[in-house]
Design a protein around this motif. Structure first.
Motif, PDB file in Angstrom:
ATOM      1  N   TYR A  11       0.834  -1.206   0.000  1.00  0.00           N
ATOM      2  CA  TYR A  11       0.000   0.000   0.000  1.00  0.00           C
ATOM      3  C   TYR A  11       0.871   1.258   0.000  1.00  0.00           C
ATOM      4  CZ  TYR A  11      -3.045   3.662   1.860  1.00  0.00           C
ATOM      5  OH  TYR A  11      -3.724   4.845   2.059  1.00  0.00           O
ATOM      6  N   ASP A  14       2.489   1.633  -3.371  1.00  0.00           N
ATOM      7  CA  ASP A  14       1.499   2.032  -4.374  1.00  0.00           C
ATOM      8  C   ASP A  14       1.145   3.515  -4.264  1.00  0.00           C
ATOM      9  OD1 ASP A  14       1.432  -0.511  -5.387  1.00  0.00           O
ATOM     10  OD2 ASP A  14      -0.420  -1.109  -4.378  1.00  0.00           O
ATOM     11  N   ILE A  15       0.981   3.998  -3.026  1.00  0.00           N
ATOM     12  CA  ILE A  15       0.645   5.418  -2.833  1.00  0.00           C
ATOM     13  C   ILE A  15       1.777   6.304  -3.350  1.00  0.00           C
ATOM     14  CG2 ILE A  15       0.302   7.209  -1.080  1.00  0.00           C
ATOM     15  CD1 ILE A  15      -2.180   5.561  -1.552  1.00  0.00           C
ATOM     16  N   HIS A  17       4.029   5.537  -5.588  1.00  0.00           N
ATOM     17  CA  HIS A  17       4.064   5.429  -7.054  1.00  0.00           C
ATOM     18  C   HIS A  17       2.955   6.272  -7.678  1.00  0.00           C
ATOM     19  CE1 HIS A  17       6.211   1.258  -6.776  1.00  0.00           C
ATOM     20  NE2 HIS A  17       7.029   2.280  -6.606  1.00  0.00           N
ATOM     21  N   ALA A  18       1.773   6.238  -7.059  1.00  0.00           N
ATOM     22  CA  ALA A  18       0.640   7.004  -7.599  1.00  0.00           C
ATOM     23  C   ALA A  18       0.915   8.502  -7.600  1.00  0.00           C
ATOM     24  CB  ALA A  18      -0.621   6.691  -6.784  1.00  0.00           C
ATOM     25  N   HIS A  19       1.776   8.955  -6.710  1.00  0.00           N
ATOM     26  CA  HIS A  19       2.133  10.373  -6.653  1.00  0.00           C
ATOM     27  C   HIS A  19       3.378  10.686  -7.495  1.00  0.00           C
ATOM     28  CE1 HIS A  19      -0.666  10.399  -3.251  1.00  0.00           C
ATOM     29  NE2 HIS A  19      -0.690  11.719  -3.362  1.00  0.00           N
ATOM     30  N   CYS A  56       1.825  12.601   1.442  1.00  0.00           N
ATOM     31  CA  CYS A  56       1.133  11.463   0.826  1.00  0.00           C
ATOM     32  C   CYS A  56       0.317  10.647   1.828  1.00  0.00           C
ATOM     33  CB  CYS A  56       2.141  10.531   0.150  1.00  0.00           C
ATOM     34  SG  CYS A  56       2.941  11.233  -1.310  1.00  0.00           S
ATOM     35  N   GLU A 124       6.960  -3.629  -9.719  1.00  0.00           N
ATOM     36  CA  GLU A 124       7.143  -3.156 -11.080  1.00  0.00           C
ATOM     37  C   GLU A 124       8.522  -3.510 -11.639  1.00  0.00           C
ATOM     38  OE1 GLU A 124       5.928  -1.440  -8.629  1.00  0.00           O
ATOM     39  OE2 GLU A 124       3.848  -1.146  -9.267  1.00  0.00           O
TER      40      GLU A 124
END
Length: 448
Positions: A11, A14-15, A17-19, A56, A124
């Motif tokens: 999690y 992922d957060i 990476h999303a930013h 974040c 990834e």
């Protein structure tokens, strides 16, 4: 290679990476997962700056903001998230004078201590292994990242960490890394006692406490436990022993459970033998009084290494009485339990077992059988709930004050009463003990 990351770690990655940031699990958690060991914790490295990490996530703690570390809180669990960084000079041999953030994962991994701790992973990109960490895991080798002299110049604690990892993982230390360890041992004088204590405990409570011998061969004990070096030079010319004092200590650590108190006890139980050794006309060595000398020395060593009071109390008590050998009869075992302490008695028997297993075969089975028999008597005493301390004595100080007893005599009478009860538990009756107390007072008896 694909690793199954814990949901909370995934999690966080992922957060980030999303930013738009890079982020990886890094270091020991990756190493342990590959080795099928349960990681103690999961560290994360990222291209995000500390303030960006904080933006974040809802809950963060500035645990190491000076060095780029923010702890992200998910429920009650904290995860350290550290910005890619390059360390400045280490003028104190412990901490970088400064850190510089970098956008390159490779630069962050380059500053780490050992190749097996310099791997990163995310789903990834998979495993990022720039310095041969996987190869060293397969070869079971501890090797510094880059020049080992530079790594130890940066942080002298890595000297101990190299041996600790070799003990925990049952790995060997690569030759150039070992040579650099030996040439840097004097730098340990810059490392705090608390940090040395942590590494020492992790090493001796590992599955391979015999790796303590490596501390000696590499010259590390000369800096952190010089008393042990003398033990390695002290022979034991007696039928009961087959090793010198130092080797006996190492073998004894291997023969006891892996608790901190027991392993510290075995490490220090004979540390005073060189001080009391004498050789008779037949060439036999004797070590009279070594348990008490060892206990006193152990207390000083544990203080020097900043151990807590309870650990010191337990270890020094076990050392002081490790040569106490009650016969397997109720009275003697009860008195031994009173002397050692009921809470430490099973540990005391474990110490005696390990001590004997690290000696020669001479009379070994007889010695071990006595310990087994004492343990059976001990179990019976515990099951019956026999009186073993002043707390469970049928009379107390108030009873004696009511009889007109004053001052030190109160303690004398209570101690004499307890000694009588330890020999004969049926005497632990209030009326009987009050009669005894009156007689004691009238005759003004003195304990010898």
């Amino acid at each position: 290679m694909r690793l199954k990351l814990p949901p909370k770690v995934k999690y966080i990655l992922d957060i980030l990476h999303a930013h738009g940031f890079e982020a990886y699990a890094v270091g020991g958690c990756v190493r342990d997962y590959i080795l099928a060991r349960q990681p103690d914790d999961w560290d994360i490295t990222t291209s995000a700056r500390p303030e960006e990490v904080k933006a974040c996530f809802r809950r963060t703690v500035d645990t190491g903001i000076k060095h780029g570390t923010v702890t992200v809180m998910l429920d009650d669990t904290g995860f350290e998230v550290t910005t890619y960084r390059v360390d400045g000079e280490y003028t104190d041999g412990r901490h970088p004078d400064s850190v510089t953030y970098t956008s390159l994962l490779s630069e962050d991994l380059r500053r780490r201590d050992f190749t097996i701790n310099a791997m990163a992973y995310n789903e990834e990109d998979g495993l990022v292994d720039l310095f041969g960490g996987m190869d060293d895991l397969q070869k079971k080798v501890i090797r510094c990242v880059g020049d080992p002299n530079e790594r130890f110049d940066e942080d002298a604690l890595r000297i101990l960490r190299a041996v600790r990892f070799s003990a925990q993982l049952d790995f060997s230390i690569e030759n150039e890394t070992a040579l650099a360890v030996s040439s840097h041992v004097k730098m340990l004088s810059h490392v705090s006692a608390e940090r040395i204590q942590v590494e020492l405990v992790k090493l001796i409570t590992s599955k391979h406490p015999e790796a303590f011998r490596t501390l000696y061969t590499l010259g590390i004990t000369k800096m952190i436990l010089p008393e042990f070096d003398i033990c390695m030079e002290t022979p034991q010319n007696t039928a009961h022993h087959c090793y010198n004092v130092g080797e006996h200590i190492i073998h004894a650590m291997c023969e006891c459970p892996d608790s901190k108190v027991l392993r510290l006890t075995m490490l220090l139980h004979d540390i005073g033998k060189p001080c009391v050794r004498w050789t008779d006309s037949l060439g036999r060595d004797h070590f009279k009084g070594h348990a008490f000398v060892s206990a006193d020395m152990a207390d000083g060593i544990l203080r020097r290494l900043r151990f807590d009071n309870d650990t010191r109390r337990r270890v020094t008590t076990l050392i002081r009485w490790h040569d106490l050998r009650p016969a397997p009869v109720d009275g003697q075992v009860r008195r031994a339990m009173y002397t050692v302490g009921p809470d430490l008695f099973e540990d005391y028997l474990s110490v005696q077992w390990a001590d004997n297993m690290a000696k020669s075969l001479y009379q070994r089975e007889r010695k071990l059988q006595r310990i087994r028999d004492v343990y059976e008597v001990y179990k019976g005493i515990m099951e019956r709930g026999d009186c073993l301390s002043l707390k469970t004595l049928a009379i107390g100080g108030r009873d004696l004050v009511a009889l007109g007893v004053r001052g030190p005599e109160i303690g004398n009478i209570l101690e004499a009463s307890l000694l009588a009860v330890l020999e004969n538990p049926s005497l632990n009756d209030r009326d009987i003990l009050l009669v005894f107390a009156r007689w004691w007072k009238e005759h003004d008896v003195r304990l010898m």
